[in-house]
Design a protein around this motif. Structure first.
Motif, PDB file in Angstrom:
ATOM      1  N   ASN A  78       0.826  -1.211   0.000  1.00  0.00           N
ATOM      2  CA  ASN A  78       0.000   0.000   0.000  1.00  0.00           C
ATOM      3  C   ASN A  78       0.857   1.257   0.000  1.00  0.00           C
ATOM      4  OD1 ASN A  78      -2.541  -1.160  -0.072  1.00  0.00           O
ATOM      5  ND2 ASN A  78      -2.603  -1.462   2.138  1.00  0.00           N
ATOM      6  N   ASN A  79       2.114   1.141   0.402  1.00  0.00           N
ATOM      7  CA  ASN A  79       3.003   2.292   0.501  1.00  0.00           C
ATOM      8  C   ASN A  79       3.950   2.400  -0.690  1.00  0.00           C
ATOM      9  OD1 ASN A  79       1.993   3.123   3.022  1.00  0.00           O
ATOM     10  ND2 ASN A  79       3.262   1.612   4.080  1.00  0.00           N
ATOM     11  N   THR A  80       3.631   1.705  -1.802  1.00  0.00           N
ATOM     12  CA  THR A  80       4.481   1.789  -2.972  1.00  0.00           C
ATOM     13  C   THR A  80       4.403   3.182  -3.568  1.00  0.00           C
ATOM     14  OG1 THR A  80       2.650   0.974  -4.322  1.00  0.00           O
ATOM     15  CG2 THR A  80       4.246  -0.648  -3.520  1.00  0.00           C
ATOM     16  N   ASN A  81       5.396   3.523  -4.387  1.00  0.00           N
ATOM     17  CA  ASN A  81       5.402   4.871  -4.958  1.00  0.00           C
ATOM     18  C   ASN A  81       4.281   5.019  -5.983  1.00  0.00           C
ATOM     19  OD1 ASN A  81       6.275   4.148  -7.668  1.00  0.00           O
ATOM     20  ND2 ASN A  81       8.313   3.782  -6.801  1.00  0.00           N
ATOM     21  N   PRO A  82       3.931   6.251  -6.334  1.00  0.00           N
ATOM     22  CA  PRO A  82       2.772   6.494  -7.211  1.00  0.00           C
ATOM     23  C   PRO A  82       2.848   5.782  -8.556  1.00  0.00           C
ATOM     24  CG  PRO A  82       3.458   8.527  -6.165  1.00  0.00           C
ATOM     25  CD  PRO A  82       4.502   7.514  -5.823  1.00  0.00           C
ATOM     26  N   ARG A  83       4.060   5.675  -9.124  1.00  0.00           N
ATOM     27  CA  ARG A  83       4.144   5.039 -10.432  1.00  0.00           C
ATOM     28  C   ARG A  83       3.921   3.529 -10.346  1.00  0.00           C
ATOM     29  NH1 ARG A  83       4.765   7.688 -14.608  1.00  0.00           N
ATOM     30  NH2 ARG A  83       5.560   9.534 -13.549  1.00  0.00           N
ATOM     31  N   GLN A  84       4.373   2.920  -9.267  1.00  0.00           N
ATOM     32  CA  GLN A  84       4.069   1.504  -9.069  1.00  0.00           C
ATOM     33  C   GLN A  84       2.583   1.296  -8.826  1.00  0.00           C
ATOM     34  OE1 GLN A  84       6.859   0.926  -5.824  1.00  0.00           O
ATOM     35  NE2 GLN A  84       8.170  -0.353  -7.104  1.00  0.00           N
ATOM     36  N   ALA A  85       1.983   2.208  -8.059  1.00  0.00           N
ATOM     37  CA  ALA A  85       0.554   2.118  -7.812  1.00  0.00           C
ATOM     38  C   ALA A  85      -0.223   2.270  -9.109  1.00  0.00           C
ATOM     39  CB  ALA A  85       0.137   3.181  -6.805  1.00  0.00           C
ATOM     40  N   LEU A  86       0.230   3.174  -9.993  1.00  0.00           N
ATOM     41  CA  LEU A  86      -0.433   3.373 -11.279  1.00  0.00           C
ATOM     42  C   LEU A  86      -0.340   2.112 -12.136  1.00  0.00           C
ATOM     43  CD1 LEU A  86      -1.829   5.140 -13.397  1.00  0.00           C
ATOM     44  CD2 LEU A  86       0.435   6.011 -14.049  1.00  0.00           C
ATOM     45  N   THR A 135     -11.440  16.139 -22.742  1.00  0.00           N
ATOM     46  CA  THR A 135     -10.506  16.611 -21.719  1.00  0.00           C
ATOM     47  C   THR A 135     -10.023  15.442 -20.861  1.00  0.00           C
ATOM     48  OG1 THR A 135     -12.444  17.228 -20.386  1.00  0.00           O
ATOM     49  CG2 THR A 135     -11.337  18.975 -21.605  1.00  0.00           C
ATOM     50  N   LEU A 136     -10.905  14.469 -20.643  1.00  0.00           N
ATOM     51  CA  LEU A 136     -10.495  13.279 -19.891  1.00  0.00           C
ATOM     52  C   LEU A 136      -9.441  12.500 -20.678  1.00  0.00           C
ATOM     53  CD1 LEU A 136     -11.439  12.220 -17.121  1.00  0.00           C
ATOM     54  CD2 LEU A 136     -12.855  10.557 -18.332  1.00  0.00           C
ATOM     55  N   ALA A 137      -9.618  12.407 -21.993  1.00  0.00           N
ATOM     56  CA  ALA A 137      -8.626  11.720 -22.839  1.00  0.00           C
ATOM     57  C   ALA A 137      -7.290  12.449 -22.806  1.00  0.00           C
ATOM     58  CB  ALA A 137      -9.147  11.620 -24.269  1.00  0.00           C
ATOM     59  N   ALA A 138      -7.338  13.780 -22.797  1.00  0.00           N
ATOM     60  CA  ALA A 138      -6.101  14.560 -22.752  1.00  0.00           C
ATOM     61  C   ALA A 138      -5.354  14.346 -21.442  1.00  0.00           C
ATOM     62  CB  ALA A 138      -6.416  16.040 -22.939  1.00  0.00           C
ATOM     63  N   LEU A 139      -6.082  14.350 -20.327  1.00  0.00           N
ATOM     64  CA  LEU A 139      -5.453  14.108 -19.024  1.00  0.00           C
ATOM     65  C   LEU A 139      -4.912  12.688 -18.949  1.00  0.00           C
ATOM     66  CD1 LEU A 139      -8.092  15.900 -16.773  1.00  0.00           C
ATOM     67  CD2 LEU A 139      -5.775  16.694 -17.263  1.00  0.00           C
ATOM     68  N   ASN A 140      -5.648  11.750 -19.503  1.00  0.00           N
ATOM     69  CA  ASN A 140      -5.181  10.363 -19.544  1.00  0.00           C
ATOM     70  C   ASN A 140      -3.872  10.270 -20.324  1.00  0.00           C
ATOM     71  OD1 ASN A 140      -5.751   7.287 -19.426  1.00  0.00           O
ATOM     72  ND2 ASN A 140      -5.551   7.681 -21.610  1.00  0.00           N
ATOM     73  N   HIS A 141      -3.800  10.980 -21.441  1.00  0.00           N
ATOM     74  CA  HIS A 141      -2.578  10.996 -22.256  1.00  0.00           C
ATOM     75  C   HIS A 141      -1.419  11.652 -21.503  1.00  0.00           C
ATOM     76  CE1 HIS A 141      -0.073  11.033 -25.795  1.00  0.00           C
ATOM     77  NE2 HIS A 141      -0.040  12.357 -25.843  1.00  0.00           N
ATOM     78  N   LEU A 142      -1.701  12.716 -20.764  1.00  0.00           N
ATOM     79  CA  LEU A 142      -0.653  13.371 -19.986  1.00  0.00           C
ATOM     80  C   LEU A 142      -0.080  12.434 -18.933  1.00  0.00           C
ATOM     81  CD1 LEU A 142      -1.785  17.042 -19.262  1.00  0.00           C
ATOM     82  CD2 LEU A 142       0.037  16.239 -20.764  1.00  0.00           C
ATOM     83  N   ILE A 143      -0.923  11.623 -18.336  1.00  0.00           N
ATOM     84  CA  ILE A 143      -0.431  10.658 -17.344  1.00  0.00           C
ATOM     85  C   ILE A 143       0.626   9.761 -17.984  1.00  0.00           C
ATOM     86  CG2 ILE A 143      -1.069   8.672 -15.921  1.00  0.00           C
ATOM     87  CD1 ILE A 143      -3.808  10.056 -15.511  1.00  0.00           C
ATOM     88  N   ASP A 144       0.375   9.321 -19.205  1.00  0.00           N
ATOM     89  CA  ASP A 144       1.373   8.520 -19.923  1.00  0.00           C
ATOM     90  C   ASP A 144       2.650   9.317 -20.177  1.00  0.00           C
ATOM     91  OD1 ASP A 144      -0.179   6.218 -20.069  1.00  0.00           O
ATOM     92  OD2 ASP A 144      -1.057   6.757 -22.001  1.00  0.00           O
ATOM     93  N   LEU A 145       2.490  10.582 -20.547  1.00  0.00           N
ATOM     94  CA  LEU A 145       3.657  11.404 -20.899  1.00  0.00           C
ATOM     95  C   LEU A 145       4.535  11.735 -19.694  1.00  0.00           C
ATOM     96  CD1 LEU A 145       2.189  13.929 -23.521  1.00  0.00           C
ATOM     97  CD2 LEU A 145       3.557  11.882 -23.933  1.00  0.00           C
ATOM     98  N   THR A 146       3.982  11.654 -18.480  1.00  0.00           N
ATOM     99  CA  THR A 146       4.814  11.924 -17.304  1.00  0.00           C
ATOM    100  C   THR A 146       5.927  10.894 -17.143  1.00  0.00           C
ATOM    101  OG1 THR A 146       3.340  10.671 -15.823  1.00  0.00           O
ATOM    102  CG2 THR A 146       2.928  13.053 -16.051  1.00  0.00           C
ATOM    103  N   GLU A 147       5.828   9.773 -17.832  1.00  0.00           N
ATOM    104  CA  GLU A 147       6.882   8.759 -17.759  1.00  0.00           C
ATOM    105  C   GLU A 147       8.155   9.213 -18.468  1.00  0.00           C
ATOM    106  OE1 GLU A 147       5.258   5.168 -19.296  1.00  0.00           O
ATOM    107  OE2 GLU A 147       3.808   4.917 -17.668  1.00  0.00           O
ATOM    108  N   THR A 148       8.003  10.121 -19.436  1.00  0.00           N
ATOM    109  CA  THR A 148       9.164  10.550 -20.227  1.00  0.00           C
ATOM    110  C   THR A 148       9.433  12.043 -20.164  1.00  0.00           C
ATOM    111  OG1 THR A 148       7.713  10.659 -22.170  1.00  0.00           O
ATOM    112  CG2 THR A 148       8.985   8.628 -21.851  1.00  0.00           C
ATOM    113  N   HIS A 149       8.526  12.818 -19.578  1.00  0.00           N
ATOM    114  CA  HIS A 149       8.687  14.269 -19.514  1.00  0.00           C
ATOM    115  C   HIS A 149       8.409  14.766 -18.104  1.00  0.00           C
ATOM    116  CE1 HIS A 149       8.929  14.490 -23.885  1.00  0.00           C
ATOM    117  NE2 HIS A 149       7.800  13.796 -23.970  1.00  0.00           N
ATOM    118  N   SER A 150       9.118  15.802 -17.704  1.00  0.00           N
ATOM    119  CA  SER A 150       8.885  16.434 -16.399  1.00  0.00           C
ATOM    120  C   SER A 150       7.814  17.507 -16.562  1.00  0.00           C
ATOM    121  CB  SER A 150      10.183  17.059 -15.868  1.00  0.00           C
ATOM    122  OG  SER A 150       9.962  17.675 -14.620  1.00  0.00           O
ATOM    123  N   ILE A 151       6.563  17.089 -16.460  1.00  0.00           N
ATOM    124  CA  ILE A 151       5.433  17.992 -16.664  1.00  0.00           C
ATOM    125  C   ILE A 151       5.073  18.619 -15.324  1.00  0.00           C
ATOM    126  CG2 ILE A 151       3.077  18.212 -17.523  1.00  0.00           C
ATOM    127  CD1 ILE A 151       3.561  15.661 -19.159  1.00  0.00           C
TER     128      ILE A 151
END
Length: 738
Positions: free
Chosen positions: A59-67, A323-339
């Motif tokens: 339960n205490n894993t980091n956010p990316r593992q939780a995702l 807008t939900l699709a855009a936010l969903n896409h941004l979640i993916d992009l956080t893996e490669t970009h510092s947004i």
């Protein structure tokens, strides 16, 4: 002390599992009405995810593992529900990798099938939102012209237009001023950070809007990724994606600026304010974080429907699914970009309280956990006490506008607005290498999105909570006569100091006694008025030396309150504080939080047997009397609580109170009086027995409850405590706003 107080019987209104809502009788009424009118409706379905057995360490894993784990559950849930719907002739039009939602279109029979289908938690109408600058007229005003040097070819080609929000221009004393982008960034002290080499480098700002003109000099070399999510659910809808489909990802996806006269205009203007950097020619302009990179995402659709467009033949609107699709896409992009931030200068409708059931909250929370804050415009309807959706989500950064340093009363303001920024006559980029002056919360919001990127570039390891706290706690408190609250106007240089710990910031509680004072004890009461859980930080400062002694941090559940003694604060702060031996020692407390709430300083005189409200918070005493926190239960029989109500209107009025458990924010129910309060009269009632009134007995640790007054009551309320042993009645209403 014997109080001369009459006791009045109380009528229970309801036991509430959910917030009171006028549409609670039929939560699908809006969808049914849409189907009745149009024959069908596009809806978003929230799917129920399977529960996963996890250990406490998991339960205490980091956010990316939780995702990663959540994605597996979402994929399974999507597949199961999609198969079930297809067997009933309901086709799924869009799913989201990171979010438990899917999109479909149904008629009346299809809606009833959805209602009966297992695995669906909610059904929401797929609404279309507008951009948040209202264009009343266009024209050139001598007072608002951008100063140009006609000696260069570029400047001769520039065309300047002024676009004003309703009521912003005519007859205003600030008509002669022009808070251009050149100067508006200085109003928030961004130029101070620039002089220190802090320019946004290494960070990215995402712009969810109507596209961007990549050929504009403000965006040269700054666009690192693009996407388009432009839904077409009606036969008259036109996609703005270059490929003509509902989605496109890649270079040029958000740059289809030739399809309409205003496409890319709003998005370019917003992007320029956040992170533009035009250094060509004699006229140069910089956005707040001018060295940050940009990810523009087109989320609008061209709607060719005069009714939907308020009489115009066509307009640009953004479906919630886009807008939900855009936010969903941004979640993916956080893996490669510092947004650092996502900007949403759009919205619709209005809400006078947090709308945390909004479908966007899951995406905003996921981004926040990954380090990306979402800044959303409050809206331009001139509402006091309400903002548009999705700006009403408590975990978003809701932004409204100021005219230089004065709150703009023609746009939306509410206590739930987190930050203010310049938003009047902001000159920024529009297509074809031109500039225009736009006004509205759309223009204020990118100042905040850019400010977040600026701070993150200076302190890349700062958490989203820390960045928000720094901006909120160091801003200049601003208000209007029509408000019962104040909102901070951002000051990025002070915010950076707060991040560095060079200064202490926050609501100030002065002259707090250490635990060694045996005759008088300081008690700190904190109330979280937000529905979301929040972190509260208390910096303890020595009143004699001015030295910061350490920080006490605590988490408070949404709607809950806590009471901490200085004994526990001294023991649990970091580093722990050894109480002084001298009896003259005192402390000042500086309190910040990730959510809205209140703090009180209560003194307990153990010798005299009395409680005193000592909440002398000079830099922000709360004026909102909607919340009465830490009302005593019968577990504190020596100090019973009473509520005084005064009807200020010329008509009979009867308050409705919601009662919640102070320990966790859970709701007992609501109550009102058996008889109305007459005009211009007061009434006081005993409220320490409210737990019993709802058919329960207080548990051993159930010392407090919280009350919330329904805003429909025409008057005010106050909380009093009867100090039986001390022989005095204490007003406990005063509190400091967080």
């Amino acid at each position: 002390m014997k109080l001369n107080i009459q006791y009045f019987s109380i009528l229970i209104i309801s036991y509430l599992m959910f917030p009171m809502d006028s549409t609670a009788g039929d939560p699908l009424a809006e969808i049914r009405a849409h189907i009745s009118k149009n024959g069908k409706a596009s809806v978003l379905l929230e799917i129920e995810l399977a529960r996963e057995n996890t250990t406490s360490s998991e339960n205490n894993t980091n956010p990316r593992q939780a995702l990663k784990k959540k994605r597996q559950l979402i994929a399974s849930g999507h597949k199961t529900l999609q198969l079930a719907l297809e067997t009933q002739g309901i086709m799924v039009q869009r799913t989201y990798r990171n979010l438990p939602f899917l999109v479909t279109t149904v008629d009346a029979k299809g809606l009833e099938r959805l209602v009966r289908q297992r695995g669906i938690l909610s059904i929401t109408l797929n609404k279309a939102n507008r951009q948040k600058n209202i264009k009343v007229f266009k024209g050139v005003s001598p007072q608002q012209k951008v100063p140009l040097n006609s000696n260069t070819q570029k400047e001769q080609e520039l065309k300047t237009r002024s676009v004003y929000t309703s009521g912003l221009f005519l007859g205003r004393p600030y008509r002669e001023s022009q808070p251009l982008l050149d100067t508006s960034v200085n109003y928030i002290n961004a130029d101070i950070l620039w002089s220190q080499g802090v320019t946004g480098s290494g960070q990215v700002v995402a712009i969810l809007d109507d596209g961007i003109d990549p050929q504009h000099d403000m965006f040269a070399g700054k666009i690192i990724a693009e996407a388009c999510f432009s839904e077409t659910f009606d036969s008259t809808d036109e996609s703005l994606c270059p490929n003509g489909l509902n989605s496109e990802i890649g270079s040029g996806a958000a740059s289809n600026c030739s399809v309409g006269a205003t496409v890319c205009e709003h998005g370019s203007h917003v992007a320029g304010a956040a992170a533009g950097n035009d250094q060509t020619g004699a006229v140069t302009r910089k956005g707040v974080a001018y060295d940050a990179e940009l990810i523009p995402i087109q989320v609008f659709t061209k709607i060719n429907d005069a009714e939907a467009c308020n009489g115009e033949s066509s307009c640009l609107l953004s479906y919630s699914s886009a807008t939900l699709a855009a936010l969903n896409h941004l979640i993916d992009l956080t893996e490669t970009h510092s947004i650092a931030s996502a900007n949403m200068s759009l919205g619709g409708g209005s809400s006078d309280s947090a709308c945390d059931s909004n479908i966007h909250k899951s995406a905003i929370d996921t981004l926040r956990a990954l380090g990306t804050l979402t800044a959303i415009a409050a809206g331009n309807e001139g509402l006091v006490g309400s903002v548009s959706s999705p700006g009403c989500i408590s975990t978003a950064i809701t932004v409204s506008s100021v005219i230089v340093a004065t709150a703009d009363d023609s746009v939306n303001h509410a206590e739930m607005v987190d930050l203010l920024a310049p938003g009047v006559a902001i000159v920024s980029a529009i297509p074809n290498n031109q500039y225009a002056a736009f006004s509205g919360t759309s223009m204020a919001t990118p100042h905040v999105a850019g400010a977040i990127a600026l701070l993150k570039s200076a302190r890349p390891t700062a958490t989203a909570d820390a960045l928000e706290n720094a901006l909120k706690s160091t801003g200049t408190e601003t208000d209007l006569d029509t408000w019962s609250w104040s909102t901070p106007l951002i000051n990025v240089s002070a915010a950076l100091e707060a991040l560095d710990g060079n200064s202490v910031w926050g609501r100030t509680i002065a002259h707090v006694y250490p635990s060694t004072r045996t005759s008088i004890k300081s008690l700190i009461r904190i109330f979280n008025s937000s529905p979301a859980d929040g972190i509260f930080n208390i910096d303890v400062v020595d009143d004699i030396t001015g030295e910061k002694m350490g920080t006490y941090t605590t988490e408070v559940s949404g709607g809950a309150s806590i009471q901490s003694s200085m004994d526990s604060i001294e023991n649990l702060m970091e580093p722990p504080l050894s109480p002084p031996k001298t009896t003259t020692q005192s402390y000042s407390l500086y309190i910040t939080s990730t959510v809205n709430g209140y703090v009180q300083h209560v003194l307990w005189n153990s010798v005299g047997g009395s409680l005193t409200n000592a909440s002398g918070c000079g830099n922000k005493t709360a004026q909102d009397l909607i919340y009465l926190n830490n009302v005593h239960t019968t577990k504190i029989p020596e100090y019973p609580s009473y509520v005084l109500m005064h009807n200020t209107s010329s008509n009979n009025s009867n308050p409705i109170f919601r009662v919640t458990d102070a320990r966790d924010g859970s709701t007992f129910g609501s109550f009102t009086l058996e008889n109305d309060i007459l005009p211009h009269t007061s009434r006081m009632i005993y409220v320490s027995d409210l737990v019993e009134l709802f058919g329960q007995q207080p548990e051993s640790d159930q010392f407090h409850i919280n009350l919330k007054l329904d805003r429909s009551f025409s008057g005010f309320v106050q909380h009093f405590v009867d100090n039986k042993e001390g022989g005095i009645l204490t007003n406990m209403t005063t509190k400091c706003e967080l």
